[in-house]
Write an enzyme that holds these catalytic residues in place. Structure first.
Site, PDB file in Angstrom:
ATOM      1  N   PRO A   1       6.563  10.913   6.355  1.00 57.51           N
ATOM      2  CA  PRO A   1       6.253  10.090   6.997  1.00 57.51           C
ATOM      3  C   PRO A   1       7.100   8.796   6.815  1.00 57.51           C
ATOM      4  O   PRO A   1       7.378   8.543   5.521  1.00 57.51           O
ATOM      5  CB  PRO A   1       4.896   9.616   7.104  1.00 57.51           C
TER       6      PRO A   1
ATOM      7  N   CYS B   1       0.901   3.742   1.088  1.00 64.61           N
ATOM      8  CA  CYS B   1       1.855   2.925   1.312  1.00 64.61           C
ATOM      9  C   CYS B   1       1.381   1.560   0.799  1.00 64.61           C
ATOM     10  O   CYS B   1       0.406   1.208   1.154  1.00 64.61           O
ATOM     11  CB  CYS B   1       2.098   2.875   2.881  1.00 64.61           C
TER      12      CYS B   1
HETATM   13  C1  LIG Z   1      12.271   3.907   5.131  1.00 64.01           C
HETATM   14  C2  LIG Z   1      10.929   4.549   4.463  1.00 64.01           C
HETATM   15  C3  LIG Z   1       9.699   4.444   5.248  1.00 64.01           C
HETATM   16  C4  LIG Z   1       8.505   4.825   4.895  1.00 64.01           C
HETATM   17  N1  LIG Z   1       7.463   4.880   5.670  1.00 64.01           N
HETATM   18  C5  LIG Z   1       6.213   5.606   5.064  1.00 64.01           C
HETATM   19  C6  LIG Z   1       5.214   5.594   6.107  1.00 64.01           C
HETATM   20  O1  LIG Z   1       5.162   5.154   7.386  1.00 64.01           O
HETATM   21  N2  LIG Z   1       4.133   6.511   5.722  1.00 64.01           N
HETATM   22  C7  LIG Z   1       3.797   6.681   4.523  1.00 64.01           C
HETATM   23  O2  LIG Z   1       2.939   7.472   4.175  1.00 64.01           O
HETATM   24  N3  LIG Z   1       4.754   6.716   3.506  1.00 64.01           N
HETATM   25  C8  LIG Z   1       6.106   6.061   3.891  1.00 64.01           C
HETATM   26  N4  LIG Z   1       7.221   6.014   3.184  1.00 64.01           N
HETATM   27  C9  LIG Z   1       7.103   6.996   1.909  1.00 64.01           C
HETATM   28  C10 LIG Z   1       7.564   7.971   1.834  1.00 64.01           C
HETATM   29  O3  LIG Z   1       6.917   8.871   2.877  1.00 64.01           O
HETATM   30  C11 LIG Z   1       7.598   9.037   0.453  1.00 64.01           C
HETATM   31  O4  LIG Z   1       6.227   8.687   0.119  1.00 64.01           O
HETATM   32  C12 LIG Z   1       8.427   8.110  -0.722  1.00 64.01           C
HETATM   33  O5  LIG Z   1       9.674   7.642  -0.025  1.00 64.01           O
HETATM   34  C13 LIG Z   1       8.614   8.912  -1.800  1.00 64.01           C
HETATM   35  O6  LIG Z   1       9.538  10.003  -1.512  1.00 64.01           O
HETATM   36  P1  LIG Z   1      10.881  10.459  -1.619  1.00 64.01           P
HETATM   37  O7  LIG Z   1      11.084  10.594  -3.073  1.00 64.01           O
HETATM   38  O8  LIG Z   1      11.141  11.904  -1.005  1.00 64.01           O
HETATM   39  O9  LIG Z   1      11.506   9.446  -1.049  1.00 64.01           O
HETATM   40  C14 LIG Z   1       8.550   5.486   3.453  1.00 64.01           C
HETATM   41  C15 LIG Z   1       9.473   5.558   2.664  1.00 64.01           C
HETATM   42  C16 LIG Z   1      10.428   5.143   3.134  1.00 64.01           C
HETATM   43  C17 LIG Z   1      12.044   5.276   2.277  1.00 64.01           C
END
Ligand SMILES: Cc1cc2nc3c(=O)[nH]c(=O)nc-3n(C[C@H](O)[C@H](O)[C@H](O)COP(=O)(O)O)c2cc1C
Length: 464
Positions: A35, A133
């Site tokens: 997400p 979040c």
């Molecule tokens: C642009 C952006 C928006 C995000 N929005 C959400 C969200 O709506 N809900 C959520 O649970 N996490 C959100 N996250 C966190 C990501 O889902 C994820 O947990 C975090 O980026 C770590 O994963 P990654 O290392 O693959 O980036 C967001 C991250 C980014 C970069």
């Protein structure tokens, strides 16, 4: 035929892998688009699916805002839209992702969470609650990562959802400062009956640049028997498709969820390797235009893909664009024309529909499309004018409101006869306009549009 047969068989195996015995979406051994606020809208989700993601999460949508939305079947785009009272489309989805999209909500209230889950249940594959979040928009009101310090609330929300909807329920957490507390929380979560837990392997205070704690994710995976979805590996270790498997192994989880790696280049899900950014952006734009994505959102996603290239001439062009047409003019025009043909065909169909008696009211399935009428010639105004000319009493409108989604329906009385649209509208004004259209149609009046679509008027007994 042989090729088609082979493809169909492989599709069947693929779908079987993604569903449990009870026909629900399985979270075991999957790759998922995480997400992401603003990023996880329909074009990005469809692109991630094209490239090989098994499951796609929508951006977090706040329960209070979603609860005010009306579910609208958009026959022009072939989508289902959840539309806010101010006409903004909060969540748009389509058949293609129906069995693979997870609706993530931000909530701190079990009853409201259930109301929203019920509203979207038939259009999504699963419901997820954001508990990870740390951003203010999410934590205010006790949502997002704020929930992690209120396990009773977590339990109440998840139990309510699991008991109240017919789709799998999941949640996405961050890890707690102590491993012991993390394990006891996930064991408690597992008991609520959720289908899977996504674990972002960082503490609430940690930033995305900090290394992910694979050891915590592994400990969680060992402690519960439901699938654990490892998340947090985008910066390091996951940069390519091969890294996804490495992250899965390093974290001991059943599945992997990617956010930033997919936001930068969604073809990371592609087993045959990353595609050049130009190709990915092109494909993204096609979906954005096809599904009438908000231009600001399109721009935001393209800028995320461009990353350090936003200052290049190509990046500057993207930044300067204000509408989807400016991104890819020819394709935009072609799609607009296709949509207009569809709009016209739908209107013609409903023009030829016959009214149905509902008690003493003549009804037809009619929607008022504001953009189809200039402000000075609305159906209501025309009907008023017509009544005056016919020396009839002024039309009177009676309004009702439905409790579950607060939608409106109006019945208009003209010359002692009643007319109503069987479709519900999101505003009182629209409901009255729809009732007026039904009356005009029964009286034999049709909307006629000039060749350049600048003029609209009503004509008796003539179609376009
Ligand atoms: C642009 C952006 C928006 C995000 N929005 C959400 C969200 O709506 N809900 C959520 O649970 N996490 C959100 N996250 C966190 C990501 O889902 C994820 O947990 C975090 O980026 C770590 O994963 P990654 O290392 O693959 O980036 C967001 C991250 C980014 C970069």
């Amino acid at each position: 035929l042989l090729i088609r047969g082979t493809q169909e068989i492989s599709d069947c195996f693929y779908l079987a892998r993604l569903t449990t015995m009870s026909g629900r979406l399985s979270f075991s051994n999957i790759t998922a688009l995480a997400p992401m606020v603003r990023v996880g809208t329909l074009p990005m989700r469809l692109l991630a699916l094209d490239y090989g993601a098994d499951v796609v999460y929508c951006e977090e949508l706040i329960d209070i805002k979603m609860a005010q939305c009306q579910r609208v079947v958009n026959e022009v785009l072939d989508t289902v839209d959840f539309v806010a009272p101010d006409d903004r489309v909060m969540f748009r989805t389509c058949e293609r992702e129906k069995d693979r999209v997870v609706f993530q909500m931000g909530t701190a209230d079990p009853d409201r969470a259930l109301t929203v889950a019920k509203l979207v249940e038939q259009d999504v594959a699963a419901i997820d609650v954001n508990m990870g979040c740390p951003k203010e928009y999410s934590t205010k009101g006790g949502m997002g990562a704020a929930l992690l310090s209120d396990p009773d609330k977590i339990e109440a929300i998840l139990r309510k959802l699991v008991g109240g909807v017919n789709k799998p329920v999941t949640c996405k957490i961050r890890i707690l400062p102590s491993l012991e507390d993390t394990i006891s929380l996930v064991k408690r979560i597992e008991k609520t009956g959720v289908a899977a837990i996504a674990v972002h392997g960082r503490f609430k205070e940690e930033r995305p640049r900090h290394p992910v704690h694979c050891d915590y994710i592994q400990a969680v995976a060992n402690a519960v028997s439901i699938p654990v979805i490892a998340n947090g590996g985008s910066l390091d270790p996951v940069k390519t498709y091969a890294n996804i498997e490495e992250f899965r192994k390093a974290s001991g989880a059943s599945s992997v969820m990617l956010a930033r790696a997919a936001m930068w280049n969604p073809s990371v899900f592609r087993s045959k390797g990353l595609l050049p950014l130009e190709t990915v952006m092109e494909e993204y734009l096609k979906y954005a235009i096809r599904y009438d994505n908000h231009a600001f959102n399109t721009k935001y996603c393209l800028c995320q893909m461009l990353r350090d290239k936003v200052e290049t001439p190509q990046g500057k062009l993207v930044q300067a664009a204000q509408t989807n047409a400016e991104f890819r003019c020819e394709y935009f025009q072609q799609v607009q024309e296709e949509h207009q043909v569809k709009r016209d065909a739908l209107q013609t169909n409903s023009l030829h529909g016959r009214p149905i008696m509902d008690g003493d009211v003549l009804t037809m399935a009619v929607k008022f499309e504001r953009r189809e009428y200039p402000p000075q010639i609305t159906p209501k105004m025309f009907l008023l004018e017509w009544s005056r000319k016919e020396k009839l009493e002024q039309p009177t409108y009676e309004m009702v409101q439905r409790t579950q989604d607060r939608a409106f329906q109006s019945t208009v009385t003209v010359a002692e006869k009643k007319y109503r649209s069987s479709l519900w509208e999101k505003s009182k004004k629209f409901a009255e306009q729809a009732a007026a259209i039904v009356c005009l149609r029964v009286l034999g009046y049709q909307r006629v549009v000039s060749a350049k679509r600048t003029l609209v008027w009503f004509v008796k007994g003539r179609g376009r």
